[in-house]
Design an enzyme around this catalytic site. Structure first.
Site, PDB file in Angstrom:
ATOM      1  N   LYS A 124     -11.225  28.376  13.238  1.00 49.99           N
ATOM      2  CA  LYS A 124      -9.783  28.202  13.091  1.00 49.99           C
ATOM      3  C   LYS A 124      -9.111  29.536  12.769  1.00 49.99           C
ATOM      4  CE  LYS A 124      -6.296  26.143  10.094  1.00 49.99           C
ATOM      5  NZ  LYS A 124      -6.033  25.315   8.909  1.00 49.99           N
ATOM      6  N   ASP A 142      -6.435  22.746  13.878  1.00 50.75           N
ATOM      7  CA  ASP A 142      -6.663  22.299  12.505  1.00 50.75           C
ATOM      8  C   ASP A 142      -6.628  20.774  12.499  1.00 50.75           C
ATOM      9  OD1 ASP A 142      -4.019  21.576  12.705  1.00 50.75           O
ATOM     10  OD2 ASP A 142      -3.431  22.460  10.789  1.00 50.75           O
ATOM     11  N   ASN A 234       0.027  11.278 -11.866  1.00 51.36           N
ATOM     12  CA  ASN A 234      -1.176  11.405 -12.686  1.00 51.36           C
ATOM     13  C   ASN A 234      -1.935  12.621 -12.176  1.00 51.36           C
ATOM     14  OD1 ASN A 234      -3.962  11.303 -13.495  1.00 51.36           O
ATOM     15  ND2 ASN A 234      -3.704   9.157 -14.048  1.00 51.36           N
ATOM     16  N   GLU A 262      -2.173  11.628 -17.850  1.00 50.98           N
ATOM     17  CA  GLU A 262      -3.541  12.126 -17.952  1.00 50.98           C
ATOM     18  C   GLU A 262      -3.575  13.650 -17.923  1.00 50.98           C
ATOM     19  OE1 GLU A 262      -7.975  10.593 -16.591  1.00 50.98           O
ATOM     20  OE2 GLU A 262      -6.265  10.145 -15.296  1.00 50.98           O
ATOM     21  N   ASN A 376      -2.569   1.630 -13.862  1.00 46.21           N
ATOM     22  CA  ASN A 376      -3.989   1.277 -13.808  1.00 46.21           C
ATOM     23  C   ASN A 376      -4.214  -0.179 -13.403  1.00 46.21           C
ATOM     24  OD1 ASN A 376      -6.174   3.140 -14.109  1.00 46.21           O
ATOM     25  ND2 ASN A 376      -5.362   3.706 -16.115  1.00 46.21           N
ATOM     26  N   ASP A 470      -6.702  13.252  -7.894  1.00 47.56           N
ATOM     27  CA  ASP A 470      -7.161  12.058  -7.189  1.00 47.56           C
ATOM     28  C   ASP A 470      -6.028  11.044  -7.022  1.00 47.56           C
ATOM     29  OD1 ASP A 470      -7.159  11.624  -9.924  1.00 47.56           O
ATOM     30  OD2 ASP A 470      -9.042  10.492  -9.958  1.00 47.56           O
TER      31      ASP A 470
END
Length: 480
Positions: A124, A142, A234, A262, A376, A470
């Protein structure tokens, strides 16, 4: 019947006109120096363009040639290019680059085979340097190019390398150089990896839309309505996400207020840069236990007061709630407890949920209340990829989902579902098994508004293209 690729790329060019150029193209406009193009391209891998541009500017202020690069230590290089992705590895590549270029008499080579012998250069990067620095026929593929060409059905390939090889056989050479810039711009703005905005694309009626689920709004966002832009995220460790360009991300998103969950840090562990992002005042509430939980706000607007916790030591010791009071509404960032393995904290979480609702029901008697954060819990089956196998797992237990029902019945609105009823819209993905790239996720991050503020909801979205944690951020536009 295949698509007219020339027509498609022409329409993409019109649709993305006025967008910022990808950073390597921008550097090519500013200079024709192959060395600078090469270095900027190495820095750009897995990094936002704005971060690459700033880091390149700092580096080129100290070293504009390979010879000048030799005068910088690897530690100095790390400081200059931080916070590009994998900055330590890239500093190592740059340190080795002058020596590697000696094989080519100190200049950047002009062939694929020779470029691939340089540190930090893959196909690339090599294709970008060939096309942008040397104006040679080369196709840079890409993930955006690979993905969109397959969505269009122009190729049917499994990897970017196979896409490059297929395009070399099929794509007219006049499009080889511009195709990357065009499809990167399209992929970042309209044809996003998750919930593509097909309704905004000029090719909507012509595109085969192979293998995608277009984003559909059930309620149109109100345009040209003066509103506050609020974001919740988060970050799963503020010090970790700082290294991934957090400050640049905040400045790019440019919210009025961003609430974090968090944070996993005490105030004394924070850098001055984190505490003082230009234009914002920050407020931090940490858990007594170090490296655990914690919430924070960055706000452009001075609140009337800041409320830390909900007045219950059992929960406040874990640093889970901050509330900002403004003239006509409250805004809270919340990190709900996780029920944990074997549901050993389920009772604790349910007690927290009840105490939290009682606390905010008192405040909503005064003015509208906005609650944002990591709840959550995935409320409905539509809110996670594999509901059947997760019924007894933390975040999807009958007890947690029943509380969410009670919470909404108490008058709060799940703002995202006002605008989008489609499946496969998630805000959290496990780090395991390439879950994010496969979009195997959960929607557990929310903006919820009390009944007396519902008429002020302008728009709500999930921002899955924002990396660094995440979780991805979620957004609310709230009428002023």
């Amino acid at each position: 019947m295949g698509i007219d690729i020339g027509h498609f790329l022409t329409e993409v060019k019109k649709a993305t006109r006025g967008q910022a150029l990808p950073v390597v193209d921008l550097i090519a406009v500013q200079t024709e120096d192959p060395f600078k193009v090469l270095v900027a391209t190495i820095l750009s891998a897995r990094t936002k363009d704005e971060t690459t541009a700033a880091s390149s500017k700092r580096l080129f202020a100290r070293a504009q040639t390979a010879e000048e690069l030799t005068e910088l230590s690897e530690e100095e290089l790390q400081k200059l290019i931080y916070p590009v992705g994998f900055y330590k590895n890239k500093a190592g590549y740059l340190k080795k680059l002058p020596e590697a270029l000696k094989e080519f008499k100190g200049v950047v080579p002009e062939t694929m085979t020779e470029l691939l012998r340089l540190p930090g250069v893959g196909r690339k990067t090599a294709n970008l340097v060939l096309s942008i620095a040397f104006k040679k026929p080369a196709i840079c593929v890409d993930t955006h190019v690979h993905r969109i060409m397959n969505i269009w059905g122009y190729v049917e390939t499994a990897t970017p390398l196979k896409t490059e090889m297929a395009l070399r056989e099929k794509l007219p050479e006049e499009f080889w150089i511009p195709v990357n810039s065009l499809l990167v711009s399209l992929g970042q703005s309209i044809c996003r990896p998750v919930s593509p905005r097909c309704s905004e694309c000029p090719l909507e009626k012509e595109c085969p839309q192979l293998g995608i689920t277009p984003r559909k709004a059930t309620l149109k966002a109100k345009k040209n309505t003066p509103s506050y832009r609020y974001i919740s995220w988060n970050v799963n460790g503020i010090r970790a996400v700082e290294k991934k360009g957090f400050i640049d991300i905040v400045q790019e998103l440019n919210p009025d207020v961003i609430g974090l969950q968090e944070t996993k840090a005490q105030p004394e562990q924070l850098s001055e840069s984190l505490k003082n992002i230009p234009g914002y005042t920050s407020y931090w509430y940490s858990a007594q236990r170090k490296g655990y939980s914690g919430v924070a706000f960055y706000s452009k607007h001075e609140p009337l007061q800041v409320i830390y916790g909900i007045g219950a030591e059992e929960f406040d010791c874990e640093g889970r709630v901050i509330t900002l009071e403004f003239a006509d509404h409250y805004l809270a960032t919340i990190y709900f407890p996780n029920s944990a393995d074997q549901l050993k904290r389920l009772d604790y979480k349910l007690r927290f949920n009840r105490a939290l609702l009682a606390f905010f029901q008192k405040l909503e008697k005064e003015k509208a209340v906005i609650l944002c954060g990591d709840f959550n819990v995935a409320h409905k089956e539509i809110d996670l990829k594999n509901p059947k196998s997760n019924v007894k797992n933390a975040g999807f237990t009958p007890e947690e989902r029943a509380w969410m029902d009670e919470f909404l019945e108490a008058g709060y609105t799940d703002t995202f579902r006002l605008f989008n009823q489609d499946p496969e819209n998630y805000s959290w993905w496990s780090y395991r098994f390439s879950a994010r790239s496969k979009n195997i996720g959960w929607r557990i991050d929310y903006f919820c508004v009390s009944e007396n503020g519902q008429k002020r909801i302008v728009n709500a979205e999930i921002l899955p293209e924002v990396m660094g944690s995440d979780h991805c951020p979620v957004l609310l536009d709230f009428k002023q």
